[in-house]
Design a protein around this motif. Structure first.
Motif, PDB file in Angstrom:
ATOM      1  N   LEU E  50       0.830  -1.209   0.000  1.00 49.98           N
ATOM      2  CA  LEU E  50       0.000   0.000   0.000  1.00 49.98           C
ATOM      3  C   LEU E  50       0.860   1.253   0.000  1.00 49.98           C
ATOM      4  O   LEU E  50       0.379   2.346  -0.277  1.00 49.98           O
ATOM      5  N   ALA E  51       2.158   1.091   0.300  1.00 53.00           N
ATOM      6  CA  ALA E  51       3.088   2.215   0.449  1.00 53.00           C
ATOM      7  C   ALA E  51       2.771   3.031   1.698  1.00 53.00           C
ATOM      8  O   ALA E  51       3.184   4.176   1.822  1.00 53.00           O
ATOM      9  N   GLN E  52       2.030   2.411   2.626  1.00 54.05           N
ATOM     10  CA  GLN E  52       1.815   3.101   3.897  1.00 54.05           C
ATOM     11  C   GLN E  52       3.122   3.138   4.682  1.00 54.05           C
ATOM     12  O   GLN E  52       3.384   4.056   5.437  1.00 54.05           O
ATOM     13  N   GLU E  53       3.936   2.085   4.470  1.00 53.44           N
ATOM     14  CA  GLU E  53       5.279   2.082   5.030  1.00 53.44           C
ATOM     15  C   GLU E  53       6.253   1.776   3.900  1.00 53.44           C
ATOM     16  O   GLU E  53       5.856   1.195   2.884  1.00 53.44           O
ATOM     17  N   ARG E  54       7.502   2.193   4.082  1.00 47.43           N
ATOM     18  CA  ARG E  54       8.505   1.817   3.102  1.00 47.43           C
ATOM     19  C   ARG E  54       9.358   0.716   3.685  1.00 47.43           C
ATOM     20  O   ARG E  54       9.663   0.736   4.888  1.00 47.43           O
ATOM     21  N   PRO E  55       9.752  -0.292   2.848  1.00 47.04           N
ATOM     22  CA  PRO E  55      10.538  -1.414   3.381  1.00 47.04           C
ATOM     23  C   PRO E  55      11.925  -0.949   3.813  1.00 47.04           C
ATOM     24  O   PRO E  55      12.464   0.013   3.276  1.00 47.04           O
ATOM     25  N   THR E  56      12.478  -1.642   4.830  1.00 52.01           N
ATOM     26  CA  THR E  56      13.831  -1.337   5.280  1.00 52.01           C
ATOM     27  C   THR E  56      14.825  -1.529   4.140  1.00 52.01           C
ATOM     28  O   THR E  56      15.720  -0.721   3.929  1.00 52.01           O
ATOM     29  N   ARG E  57      14.645  -2.657   3.435  1.00 50.76           N
ATOM     30  CA  ARG E  57      15.454  -2.883   2.233  1.00 50.76           C
ATOM     31  C   ARG E  57      14.546  -3.392   1.129  1.00 50.76           C
ATOM     32  O   ARG E  57      13.455  -3.875   1.396  1.00 50.76           O
ATOM     33  N   GLY E  58      15.031  -3.319  -0.116  1.00 52.99           N
ATOM     34  CA  GLY E  58      14.259  -3.823  -1.251  1.00 52.99           C
ATOM     35  C   GLY E  58      13.242  -2.805  -1.713  1.00 52.99           C
ATOM     36  O   GLY E  58      13.111  -1.711  -1.146  1.00 52.99           O
ATOM     37  N   GLU E  59      12.535  -3.144  -2.801  1.00 53.41           N
ATOM     38  CA  GLU E  59      11.533  -2.203  -3.282  1.00 53.41           C
ATOM     39  C   GLU E  59      10.364  -2.893  -3.942  1.00 53.41           C
ATOM     40  O   GLU E  59      10.460  -4.028  -4.415  1.00 53.41           O
ATOM     41  N   ILE E  60       9.244  -2.181  -3.949  1.00 52.06           N
ATOM     42  CA  ILE E  60       8.040  -2.701  -4.584  1.00 52.06           C
ATOM     43  C   ILE E  60       7.682  -1.743  -5.709  1.00 52.06           C
ATOM     44  O   ILE E  60       7.565  -0.538  -5.488  1.00 52.06           O
ATOM     45  N   ARG E  61       7.524  -2.292  -6.905  1.00 50.82           N
ATOM     46  CA  ARG E  61       7.159  -1.438  -8.040  1.00 50.82           C
ATOM     47  C   ARG E  61       5.830  -1.893  -8.608  1.00 50.82           C
ATOM     48  O   ARG E  61       5.542  -3.079  -8.684  1.00 50.82           O
ATOM     49  N   VAL E  62       5.040  -0.945  -9.010  1.00 51.89           N
ATOM     50  CA  VAL E  62       3.782  -1.256  -9.686  1.00 51.89           C
ATOM     51  C   VAL E  62       3.883  -0.702 -11.100  1.00 51.89           C
ATOM     52  O   VAL E  62       4.202   0.481 -11.272  1.00 51.89           O
ATOM     53  N   ALA E  63       3.657  -1.562 -12.074  1.00 49.04           N
ATOM     54  CA  ALA E  63       3.705  -1.167 -13.473  1.00 49.04           C
ATOM     55  C   ALA E  63       4.995  -0.405 -13.763  1.00 49.04           C
ATOM     56  O   ALA E  63       5.008   0.603 -14.481  1.00 49.04           O
ATOM     57  N   ASP E  64       6.093  -0.875 -13.155  1.00 47.47           N
ATOM     58  CA  ASP E  64       7.425  -0.324 -13.399  1.00 47.47           C
ATOM     59  C   ASP E  64       7.616   1.135 -13.038  1.00 47.47           C
ATOM     60  O   ASP E  64       8.652   1.734 -13.343  1.00 47.47           O
ATOM     61  N   ALA E  65       6.629   1.716 -12.390  1.00 45.17           N
ATOM     62  CA  ALA E  65       6.810   3.091 -11.911  1.00 45.17           C
ATOM     63  C   ALA E  65       7.780   3.061 -10.745  1.00 45.17           C
ATOM     64  O   ALA E  65       7.980   2.010 -10.131  1.00 45.17           O
TER      65      ALA E  65
END
Ligand SMILES: Nc1ncnc2c1ncn2[C@@H]1O[C@H](COP(=O)(O)OP(=O)(O)OP(=O)(O)O)[C@@H](O)[C@H]1O
Ligand SMILES: Nc1ncnc2c1ncn2[C@@H]1O[C@H](COP(=O)(O)OP(=O)(O)OP(=O)(O)O)[C@@H](O)[C@H]1O
Ligand SMILES: [Mg+2]
Ligand SMILES: [Mg+2]
Lengths: 328, 255, 270, 270, 255
Positions: E50-65
């Motif tokens: 949801l991007a309510q929090e940001r991960p300590t490491r790594g990343e989450i992308r939606v539709a490559d944005a």
């Protein structure tokens, strides 16, 4: 009824400072021991509260002015005797304005004072002297004495009526002008030690001890004893010079003879009548009071003003006379 | 005579009927599951059994004694939440099961030592001995419910009332709680009433399953009538009737 | 049956509710009787009948000197100050509370400061207030504001923080900006708590009003009480105290009703 | 990024926390500077350095007349009254709160009465209290009690009512009598709320203490403030105000710590 | 490229690891169920999505944005509780789904009328038209969740995130919500992530079922390691694998 333990209350004021000294120095105890009784002198911050407490029966005596004695204990049906006539204000109470002005210029101005106090009475007398009435002012604003100095330094306030030591502090302000003070009506604002009449009648020793102790200190003060005066000065929050300045505007009766003759003078009844008139006018004698004569005041010669059947306030020179005669 | 008998129970809240003409009798040692739609009055019926409330009409008798007027030692209870005392440690919670009936609720001296000893036995039996000094808030939901049951049993009640005891637990924890409860029951042979939302659970654990439902239904005013027992299944054959009732009642209809 | 499970019946209950009021009245009457027997013009504990007469007079008869019915004037003056003070304080507290509750930067800046401010006893800084704000109406209103604002801010910002994070996240997923979240999510949910908080702070507000009126004033309920203390007119004081209590009670009731009326969503349950 | 999601870093946060205190100090200094430039003997806004000197004197030098360090004596006297008043009020409120919360009969009798009592502004009845309880230590303690007791009772009885009914029913099934329920179930769960409630009522308690000391006293923090108020000794007043604020803050902190220490079960979470 | 990709996600709270090395990629339109033991980090993972929090490491992308920094219009969410605005009527809640993105969160004039019209259509579709003017608190749990989903959809998100949306509902209501969600999804073809406690539900609704669990386990310190995706089932064959995994993971072990 007879008893041996007595409590009297006093509050800080130039002419009442001896009471604090009496307790602290042990002079009171000395005199009480002499008559085999015990007298406790209690200081109360709030003057009105001390009189209320006396009226409610918590104390056997209290330091008060003639006016407040008439309105609170006597008006409340507590038969009260003026045991000691200590002094009268001779400049200690004053009407002060900002800037230049005269009493006549008070018309249309608000005046800050402790309503229904001797300040109020002084204002009424001051206005009388120039033919004004309170209604000609832009109202009087009840202001606590504790905040009078702060009040005077705000822009809202144009004129105040108050007493010492506040008067001298306020007059330090170069912008402050004294218009009228109690020396213009000498002998009308009288500082007393009043006691419950019944208690006094049942315990003459109480009266003797109080008066004896009081005039011992008066003697010290009259002699200019620096130590005594300094103690009183500091207790009232000023220094020796400041206290002496206040004493200068106070007509202290150091000698009991003076007190007796003042009390027996012909002016006293007319003063009391005018005070009663003032109180009645302000509704202080109670809404039930049919007239200013509702409460009777008795004088040393047995004469009375007001309702002779309802005498609640007695000026009695018996004990002061004993002091004058050295009979204590 | 039956052990627990409810005769012609009606319960109203204000003018609203919740239960209507509920009649049931239960033998000593039976395990009764109670199921029904949300809000139909299952908890209300349990409160009546507990004597926490008195029915508007009818009466509930246990062992032919006069109807109880308030909850007491003979009935133990475990709710879904708030079933243990949060301000006492796990061990104190168990001790409370015995000590609360004393004058000031405290044991001292030898009685205290003995009670603690017994509590430790109980804790060992219910598998909570390793957390004896912790406060309930630090336990998982399953452990809290185990503690609540252990505490209720410490008072040795004749009837145990359970109101959705496992409603807030994981499916996994739930299964282990079923085993726990089955074991305990085998040991004590107590009479148990258990309200549950989970039909499967009801049939798995219960000897009988009571279904509460409204026999009459006013579509313009759903609150016009109260619920009663519409089915009373014998579930000793291990939950098979489960499939059979699913069509008959509206327990499972969408809310 | 245990005491905790024993419910009084309707009649007994009504009696019990009335009982302490009655006892208080009787105790007062006896005390008054005793004192008046000793001294018929005793002012300390006037007879209930005297109080009733005084009350009637105060409520209906104009003052001899000013030709106005003082009690109503006092009431109007005091209520105006009270409403102004509480109103301004509430508005400020709502805004600041929202900012503190929603914005981490503002929270960092103000939360500690307000906590310290709330510890300052307002009566002690009265002289400063007088000098800064003068002796007029303003200073009385300001004393009320200064007196209750820190509490209101702390309470309301706490309430904003208690708004379930879920609702705010939901609003974000609906594309709401910080402003929209403040106006449309946080503010409406804060309103019932505001009324709650105002109800709690009315007591202190009365206190500060009376304190301010006791110090410098020409009219007002507190002014009158402290004025007539000068001649121990307990009948007037008691009438005023009862009247203030009544006013306070009615205000509390009105706010409770208002809250129920305005925010049906807080009350409605399944 | 939305403002509500922007978190200040550690350094910025520390700066922000300090900022309002700094600003208040600077604003005061400038104000004082301006007034002193106009009139070097102005007493209203003494220079911070003057306050510091006065504070040092007050904290360390004995009074010439009595040979005692007045500030410590005032503090001792005031704290004693405060602790006594708050302590007695808490004890009474706990007992009465438990009774009201647990016993329907007592609830019927007292709940309404206490609600009405809590609406009486204590300052208005100050004169009555003085007359009934005299002017000694007792009256000050009593004013504090009268001032905060109704609030405490209402709050605590409410808390007792909020204790989950389930816990009480559970206790009943364990054979607990009303007494045992009160002592072993309700009371322990009430204690953390009591500390909470005491924290809330410390503010009013200080207020009543200062008001009482202003009228009749020979020592105490409020007494001194009102005494020197007559002479507008703002350096003394401000020192006392800061000192009182500090004391109030420390008491609040101490109570919070105490609560965490005594009632670990309220804090511990899974 | 996949629609949603999570790469090497680590999440710590303080020094405590919750998630470790989570990797997953999801195609547009997939329905992902997420199951796992209580407290293992399912909701945490959803918060990261949801991007309510940001991960300590790594990343989450939606539709490559680039990774989102805060929740926004592209992600809708429904929680177990507090998912609707209690101070708005049912209709206002739906209108909010459109109006909140405007300057002051209000529509007026024609826009308002139109939005109300559309809201009424939505309400009709989700079967809440008869309670349009009521406040959520007067609705049953099932209706509230239906409203929450309707509201989330009114904003037309590209991804819908559900955190135990039916966790607090009756079994009966739950079943009808399943039908409701299945229908809606068929209509919109949205990408859905749903956390659930109920394995059966996960397999019934999901195209894939992700099982979160701790790959490493330190018996002396249960919090020493974080969870990750231990199983990733294809569930399109209708829930049959349910029986197969029950033995393999400790999802269902007693807590
Ligand atoms: N003390 C009460 N006063 C008034 N109404 C009540 C009271 N207790 C319960 N009710 C109502 O009675 C009905 C039955 O409640 P009850 O709690 O017995 O239902 P339930 O079957 O246990 O439901 P659930 O499955 O949700 O626990 C509900 O509609 C509830 O609102
Ligand atoms: N903001 C936070 N700060 C610190 N710890 C947190 C925070 N949020 C969650 N946790 C911890 O992280 C762990 C995972 O929490 P999470 O809510 O993600 O679990 P979950 O799998 O959703 O559990 P459940 O099934 O109970 O909802 C829990 O142990 C929780 O205590
Ligand atoms: Mg229930
Ligand atoms: Mg979760």
């Amino acid at each position: 009824q007879e008893k041996s333990d007595f409590r009297v209350a006093w509050s800080i004021y130039v002419g009442w400072m001896p009471w604090g000294y009496l307790e602290e120095s042990g002079i009171m105890d000395k005199w009480a021991d002499k008559y085999g009784i015990d007298v406790e002198i209690v200081q109360i911050n709030d003057y009105v509260e001390s009189i209320n407490q006396y009226t409610a029966g918590a104390f056997d005596g209290v330091s008060a002015t003639n006016m407040d004695t008439l309105s609170i204990p006597s008006g409340g049906g507590v038969d009260t005797t003026a045991l000691i006539v200590g002094d009268f204000s001779n400049g200690n109470d004053a009407v002060i304005v900002k800037g230049d002005g005269s009493l006549a210029s008070l018309a249309g101005k608000p005046v800050n004072l402790v309503e229904l106090s001797v300040s109020h009475y002084l204002l009424a007398r001051a206005l009388d002297s120039v033919g004004l009435r309170e209604a000609d002012l832009d109202g009087v604003i009840n202001t606590s004495d504790a905040d009078m100095i702060a009040a005077f330094s705000t822009d809202d306030v144009e004129a105040v009526v108050t007493w010492n030591p506040l008067v001298s502090t306020i007059l330090e302000d170069p912008n402050a002008t004294k218009l009228f003070d109690s020396s213009d009506i000498p002998g009308e604002i009288i500082d007393l030690m009043v006691v419950n009449t019944e208690t006094l009648e049942a315990n003459p020793d109480f009266g003797k001890a109080m008066v004896g102790a009081w005039y011992e200190v008066m003697g010290l003060m009259a002699a200019g004893d620096a130590e005594v005066l300094t103690a009183m000065a500091e207790a009232s929050g000023t220094d020796l010079a400041g206290y002496k300045a206040q004493l200068a505007s106070t007509e202290m009766f150091y000698d009991p003879v003076d007190a007796v003759s003042f009390t027996q003078s012909a002016e006293l009844p007319s003063t009391m009548a005018s005070v009663a008139e003032f109180l009645f006018d302000k509704g202080i004698l109670g809404e039930g009071a049919p007239s200013a004569d509702f409460v009777g005041v008795a004088y040393p010669d047995g004469s009375t003003t007001g309702d002779a059947n309802n005498v609640q306030f007695r000026f009695d020179t018996t004990y002061m006379q004993m002091a004058a005669d050295g009979a204590l | 005579m039956s052990f627990v008998t409810a005769t012609d129970i009606f319960q109203f809240y204000g003018r609203r009927p919740i239960l209507e003409r509920v009649n049931v009798s239960v033998e000593e040692g039976e395990f009764i599951s109670i199921v029904g739609a949300s809000g139909c009055g299952k908890s209300t019926f349990l409160r009546l059994l507990l004597a926490q409330e008195r029915p508007t009409r009818g009466e509930i008798r246990v062992a032919d004694a006069p109807p109880a007027v308030e909850p007491g030692l003979d009935r133990g209870v475990v709710f879904q939440k708030y079933s243990v005392f949060p301000h006492m440690t796990v061990r104190e919670n168990i001790v409370a099961g015995e000590s609360f009936r004393s004058r000031f609720g405290w044991f001292s001296g030898a009685a205290k030592t003995k009670a603690r000893k017994r509590a430790d036995d109980t804790l060992a039996r219910i598998g909570l001995d390793h957390v004896a000094n912790q406060y309930p808030a630090t336990l998982s939901g399953g452990m809290q419910q185990r503690l609540a049951i252990g505490q209720a049993l410490a008072a040795k009640p004749r009837i145990l009332l359970l109101d959705e005891p496992f409603g807030a637990l994981d499916p996994g924890t739930r299964l282990s709680m079923h085993d726990f409860l089955t074991e305990l029951r085998a040991e004590t042979g107590m009479t148990v009433f258990m309200v549950t939302h989970d039909l499967e659970e009801g049939f798995k654990l219960g000897d009988r399953v009571l279904v509460f439902d409204k026999p009459r239904w006013d579509p313009t005013d759903p609150n016009a009538y109260g619920a009663t027992i519409t089915y009373d299944f014998d579930a000793r054959d291990g939950g098979i009737p489960f499939q059979r009732i699913e069509e008959d009642t509206h327990v499972l209809q969408p809310a | 049956m245990r005491l905790i499970n024993r419910q009084p019946g309707v009649v007994l209950k009504t009696t019990l509710v009335a009982l302490p009021f009655l006892l208080a009245f009787v105790a007062y009457s006896i005390g008054s009787e005793i004192r008046l027997a000793e001294n018929p013009s005793d002012k300390l504990l006037p007879a209930p009948s005297t109080i009733a007469e005084t009350a009637e007079r105060l409520f209906t008869q104009p003052d001899r000197r000013s030709d106005r019915i003082l009690l109503w004037h006092d009431t109007a003056a005091s209520l105006q100050r009270l409403v102004l003070g509480v109103g301004i304080a509430s508005a400020l507290a709502t805004i600041i509370g929202l900012l503190i509750g929603l914005l981490p930067h503002v929270r960092a800046t103000l939360a500690g400061f307000v906590a310290v401010l709330s510890m300052i006893p307002p009566l002690a800084v009265l002289p400063i207030l007088f000098i800064v704000f003068g002796l007029g109406e303003l200073s009385k209103v300001v004393l009320i504001i200064v007196g209750i604002l820190p509490f209101l801010i702390r309470d309301l910002s706490q309430r904003v923080l208690e708004i379930p994070r879920e609702t705010i996240v939901k609003a974000e997923t609906l594309g709401a900006s910080s402003l929209v979240i403040a106006l449309r999510v946080a503010l409406p949910q804060l309103m019932p708590r505001l009324i709650q908080a105002v109800r709690l702070s009315l007591g202190p507000a009365w206190l500060f009003l009376i304190a301010a009126e006791a110090i410098a004033s020409e009219q007002g309920l507190g002014y009158r009480i402290f004025l007539v203390r000068r001649f121990l007119a307990m009948d007037v004081i008691l009438t005023y105290v009862i009247w203030i209590t009544f006013l306070a009670f009615m205000m509390d009731l009105a706010l409770r009703r208002l809250s129920q009326k305005l925010f049906p969503w807080t009350e409605a349950g399944l």
